[in-house]
Design a protein around this motif. Structure first.
Motif, PDB file in Angstrom:
ATOM      1  N   MET A 146      -6.217  -6.420 -12.209  1.00 37.77           N
ATOM      2  CA  MET A 146      -7.037  -6.817 -11.059  1.00 37.77           C
ATOM      3  C   MET A 146      -6.350  -6.468  -9.742  1.00 37.77           C
ATOM      4  SD  MET A 146      -8.677 -10.418 -12.232  1.00 37.77           S
ATOM      5  CE  MET A 146     -10.272 -10.412 -13.054  1.00 37.77           C
ATOM      6  N   THR A 147      -5.031  -6.564  -9.707  1.00 38.85           N
ATOM      7  CA  THR A 147      -4.283  -6.192  -8.498  1.00 38.85           C
ATOM      8  C   THR A 147      -4.423  -4.699  -8.231  1.00 38.85           C
ATOM      9  OG1 THR A 147      -2.714  -7.991  -8.887  1.00 38.85           O
ATOM     10  CG2 THR A 147      -2.015  -6.236  -7.389  1.00 38.85           C
ATOM     11  N   VAL A 148      -4.346  -3.897  -9.281  1.00 40.14           N
ATOM     12  CA  VAL A 148      -4.522  -2.449  -9.141  1.00 40.14           C
ATOM     13  C   VAL A 148      -5.933  -2.140  -8.637  1.00 40.14           C
ATOM     14  CG1 VAL A 148      -4.683  -0.288 -10.452  1.00 40.14           C
ATOM     15  CG2 VAL A 148      -2.740  -1.818 -10.810  1.00 40.14           C
ATOM     16  N   GLN A 149      -6.931  -2.853  -9.167  1.00 42.77           N
ATOM     17  CA  GLN A 149      -8.318  -2.665  -8.718  1.00 42.77           C
ATOM     18  C   GLN A 149      -8.452  -2.987  -7.231  1.00 42.77           C
ATOM     19  OE1 GLN A 149     -11.200  -1.612 -10.306  1.00 42.77           O
ATOM     20  NE2 GLN A 149     -12.306  -1.878  -8.389  1.00 42.77           N
ATOM     21  N   LEU A 150      -7.883  -4.116  -6.810  1.00 35.15           N
ATOM     22  CA  LEU A 150      -7.964  -4.507  -5.400  1.00 35.15           C
ATOM     23  C   LEU A 150      -7.238  -3.508  -4.512  1.00 35.15           C
ATOM     24  CD1 LEU A 150      -8.890  -6.581  -3.313  1.00 35.15           C
ATOM     25  CD2 LEU A 150      -6.759  -7.825  -3.724  1.00 35.15           C
ATOM     26  N   ALA A 151      -6.049  -3.095  -4.936  1.00 31.88           N
ATOM     27  CA  ALA A 151      -5.275  -2.128  -4.149  1.00 31.88           C
ATOM     28  C   ALA A 151      -6.025  -0.804  -4.034  1.00 31.88           C
ATOM     29  CB  ALA A 151      -3.906  -1.901  -4.788  1.00 31.88           C
ATOM     30  N   GLY A 152      -6.647  -0.374  -5.122  1.00 31.71           N
ATOM     31  CA  GLY A 152      -7.415   0.871  -5.088  1.00 31.71           C
ATOM     32  C   GLY A 152      -8.614   0.777  -4.160  1.00 31.71           C
ATOM     33  N   THR A 153      -9.225  -0.386  -4.120  1.00 35.45           N
ATOM     34  CA  THR A 153     -10.385  -0.587  -3.249  1.00 35.45           C
ATOM     35  C   THR A 153      -9.970  -0.598  -1.784  1.00 35.45           C
ATOM     36  OG1 THR A 153     -11.517  -1.850  -4.972  1.00 35.45           O
ATOM     37  CG2 THR A 153     -12.324  -2.123  -2.732  1.00 35.45           C
ATOM     38  N   CYS A 154      -8.852  -1.262  -1.485  1.00 32.68           N
ATOM     39  CA  CYS A 154      -8.382  -1.353  -0.096  1.00 32.68           C
ATOM     40  C   CYS A 154      -7.747  -0.045   0.367  1.00 32.68           C
ATOM     41  CB  CYS A 154      -7.348  -2.465   0.043  1.00 32.68           C
ATOM     42  SG  CYS A 154      -8.016  -4.102  -0.226  1.00 32.68           S
ATOM     43  N   GLY A 155      -7.069   0.632  -0.536  1.00 30.54           N
ATOM     44  CA  GLY A 155      -6.357   1.849  -0.173  1.00 30.54           C
ATOM     45  C   GLY A 155      -4.995   1.535   0.417  1.00 30.54           C
ATOM     46  N   LEU A 156      -4.201   2.569   0.584  1.00 34.27           N
ATOM     47  CA  LEU A 156      -2.884   2.413   1.180  1.00 34.27           C
ATOM     48  C   LEU A 156      -3.007   2.377   2.689  1.00 34.27           C
ATOM     49  CD1 LEU A 156      -0.769   4.852  -1.010  1.00 34.27           C
ATOM     50  CD2 LEU A 156      -0.776   2.351  -1.081  1.00 34.27           C
ATOM     51  N   CYS A 157      -2.112   1.630   3.313  1.00 36.16           N
ATOM     52  CA  CYS A 157      -2.077   1.572   4.766  1.00 36.16           C
ATOM     53  C   CYS A 157      -1.734   2.963   5.292  1.00 36.16           C
ATOM     54  CB  CYS A 157      -1.031   0.557   5.229  1.00 36.16           C
ATOM     55  SG  CYS A 157      -0.927   0.433   7.023  1.00 36.16           S
ATOM     56  N   ASN A 158      -2.473   3.407   6.285  1.00 34.65           N
ATOM     57  CA  ASN A 158      -2.189   4.717   6.879  1.00 34.65           C
ATOM     58  C   ASN A 158      -1.806   4.580   8.346  1.00 34.65           C
ATOM     59  OD1 ASN A 158      -4.593   4.222   8.166  1.00 34.65           O
ATOM     60  ND2 ASN A 158      -5.668   5.997   7.359  1.00 34.65           N
ATOM     61  N   ASN A 159      -1.203   3.413   8.673  1.00 33.25           N
ATOM     62  CA  ASN A 159      -0.769   3.168  10.054  1.00 33.25           C
ATOM     63  C   ASN A 159      -1.896   3.388  11.052  1.00 33.25           C
ATOM     64  OD1 ASN A 159       1.996   2.395   9.687  1.00 33.25           O
ATOM     65  ND2 ASN A 159       2.393   4.501   9.074  1.00 33.25           N
ATOM     66  N   CYS A 160      -3.057   2.858  10.731  1.00 34.23           N
ATOM     67  CA  CYS A 160      -4.245   2.945  11.602  1.00 34.23           C
ATOM     68  C   CYS A 160      -4.597   4.401  11.927  1.00 34.23           C
ATOM     69  CB  CYS A 160      -4.054   2.138  12.873  1.00 34.23           C
ATOM     70  SG  CYS A 160      -3.900   0.366  12.551  1.00 34.23           S
ATOM     71  N   GLY A 161      -4.429   5.267  10.953  1.00 39.18           N
ATOM     72  CA  GLY A 161      -4.795   6.668  11.131  1.00 39.18           C
ATOM     73  C   GLY A 161      -3.662   7.553  11.580  1.00 39.18           C
ATOM     74  N   ASP A 162      -2.532   6.955  11.976  1.00 40.62           N
ATOM     75  CA  ASP A 162      -1.383   7.765  12.373  1.00 40.62           C
ATOM     76  C   ASP A 162      -0.770   8.391  11.128  1.00 40.62           C
ATOM     77  OD1 ASP A 162      -1.761   6.929  14.941  1.00 40.62           O
ATOM     78  OD2 ASP A 162      -0.200   5.389  14.883  1.00 40.62           O
ATOM     79  N   GLU A 163      -0.205   9.564  11.312  1.00 47.55           N
ATOM     80  CA  GLU A 163       0.454  10.218  10.187  1.00 47.55           C
ATOM     81  C   GLU A 163       1.716   9.449   9.830  1.00 47.55           C
ATOM     82  OE1 GLU A 163       2.606  14.445   9.396  1.00 47.55           O
ATOM     83  OE2 GLU A 163       0.736  14.467  10.522  1.00 47.55           O
ATOM     84  N   LYS A 164       1.952   9.297   8.542  1.00 46.93           N
ATOM     85  CA  LYS A 164       3.170   8.624   8.091  1.00 46.93           C
ATOM     86  C   LYS A 164       4.368   9.517   8.392  1.00 46.93           C
ATOM     87  CE  LYS A 164       0.938   6.305   4.245  1.00 46.93           C
ATOM     88  NZ  LYS A 164      -0.349   6.943   4.321  1.00 46.93           N
ATOM     89  N   PRO A 165       5.405   8.971   8.994  1.00 47.96           N
ATOM     90  CA  PRO A 165       6.600   9.778   9.231  1.00 47.96           C
ATOM     91  C   PRO A 165       7.243  10.172   7.901  1.00 47.96           C
ATOM     92  CG  PRO A 165       6.776   7.603  10.273  1.00 47.96           C
ATOM     93  CD  PRO A 165       5.520   7.628   9.483  1.00 47.96           C
ATOM     94  N   LYS A 166       7.827  11.332   7.865  1.00 49.33           N
ATOM     95  CA  LYS A 166       8.506  11.794   6.656  1.00 49.33           C
ATOM     96  C   LYS A 166       9.861  11.110   6.550  1.00 49.33           C
ATOM     97  CE  LYS A 166       6.439  16.407   6.354  1.00 49.33           C
ATOM     98  NZ  LYS A 166       5.176  16.052   6.764  1.00 49.33           N
ATOM     99  N   ALA A 167      10.245  10.821   5.321  1.00 48.30           N
ATOM    100  CA  ALA A 167      11.548  10.196   5.096  1.00 48.30           C
ATOM    101  C   ALA A 167      12.641  11.175   5.491  1.00 48.30           C
ATOM    102  CB  ALA A 167      11.692   9.808   3.629  1.00 48.30           C
ATOM    103  N   ASP A 168      13.643  10.667   6.129  1.00 48.14           N
ATOM    104  CA  ASP A 168      14.760  11.488   6.549  1.00 48.14           C
ATOM    105  C   ASP A 168      16.039  10.824   6.060  1.00 48.14           C
ATOM    106  OD1 ASP A 168      16.738  12.931   7.787  1.00 48.14           O
ATOM    107  OD2 ASP A 168      15.757  12.951   9.755  1.00 48.14           O
ATOM    108  N   ALA A 169      16.624  11.396   5.021  1.00 46.54           N
ATOM    109  CA  ALA A 169      17.818  10.806   4.408  1.00 46.54           C
ATOM    110  C   ALA A 169      18.979  10.738   5.395  1.00 46.54           C
ATOM    111  CB  ALA A 169      18.210  11.608   3.165  1.00 46.54           C
ATOM    112  N   GLU A 170      19.077  11.723   6.305  1.00 47.08           N
ATOM    113  CA  GLU A 170      20.201  11.741   7.244  1.00 47.08           C
ATOM    114  C   GLU A 170      20.142  10.593   8.247  1.00 47.08           C
ATOM    115  OE1 GLU A 170      20.856  15.555   9.057  1.00 47.08           O
ATOM    116  OE2 GLU A 170      20.572  16.577   7.143  1.00 47.08           O
ATOM    117  N   CYS A 171      18.941  10.303   8.759  1.00 44.21           N
ATOM    118  CA  CYS A 171      18.848   9.224   9.756  1.00 44.21           C
ATOM    119  C   CYS A 171      18.525   7.890   9.084  1.00 44.21           C
ATOM    120  CB  CYS A 171      17.823   9.546  10.837  1.00 44.21           C
ATOM    121  SG  CYS A 171      16.117   9.504  10.285  1.00 44.21           S
TER     122      CYS A 171
END
Length: 190
Positions: free
Chosen positions: A65-90
């Protein structure tokens, strides 16, 4: 002549094949645990292994049921902003939990300081019941803020904190969840 009103009782009948699958056939008594929106029926007496099996079944159902709810809501996309890429150095954390933390809308939904608190005597004067949800409107011209009883009386604040935490840590869009709750959207079993 007064007509007698008949009580209509609903009797739950569990088909024999399901009783057998659940191991209810030999059970002397069944136990029922009920909460809002759910009813769990299990044997009245459980061995340690029986109890483990009940826990496993309920855990699997909760997970599905948690997977169903998460799939319905979707992942947060920072209000439409592009997710920053992970940077191991910083050392930038690009986890789903960070997406929610960086989204101003989702972050505000988790911030209890955003709640409106009005003294009980003022609520009573306004005819607003104690505990009612409130919403506020600002008049740009006068700078006045009007507080009124919200039209919608359920929202993300009704989600238990431990569930909200799991969803936020998983990167689920809390703004989408809030919207689904307020609209009373059917998200399971449709």
């Amino acid at each position: 002549m007064k007509e007698k009103q008949k009580k209509t009782e609903q009797i739950l009948q569990i088909p024999p094949v399901i009783q057998q699958h659940c191991g209810f056939i030999d059970a002397e008594a069944l136990a029922v645990t009920a909460a809002e929106g759910v009813c769990v029926i299990h044997k009245g007496e459980l061995t340690a292994l029986d109890l483990v099996r009940v826990i496993a079944a309920l855990s699997e159902l909760a997970s599905d049921m948690t997977v169903q709810l998460a799939g319905t809501c979707g992942l947060c996309n920072n209000c439409g902003d592009e997710k920053p890429k992970a940077d191991a150095e910083c050392g930038y954390d690009n986890s789903p939990a960070k997406w929610v933390a960086d989204c101003s809308l989702c972050r505000d939904l988790l911030d209890e300081s955003q709640d409106i608190h009005i003294p009980d005597y003022l609520l009573e004067e306004a005819g607003i019941p104690q505990g009612a949800r409130l919403e506020a409107y600002a008049d740009d011209d006068s700078g006045e803020i009007t507080v009124a009883e919200a039209n919608v009386q359920q929202d993300i604040n009704d989600v238990p904190p431990e569930i909200l935490s799991v969803l936020a840590q998983s990167g689920v869009c809390l703004a989408a969840l809030d919207e689904l709750i307020m609209r009373e959207e059917i998200v399971y079993g449709k």
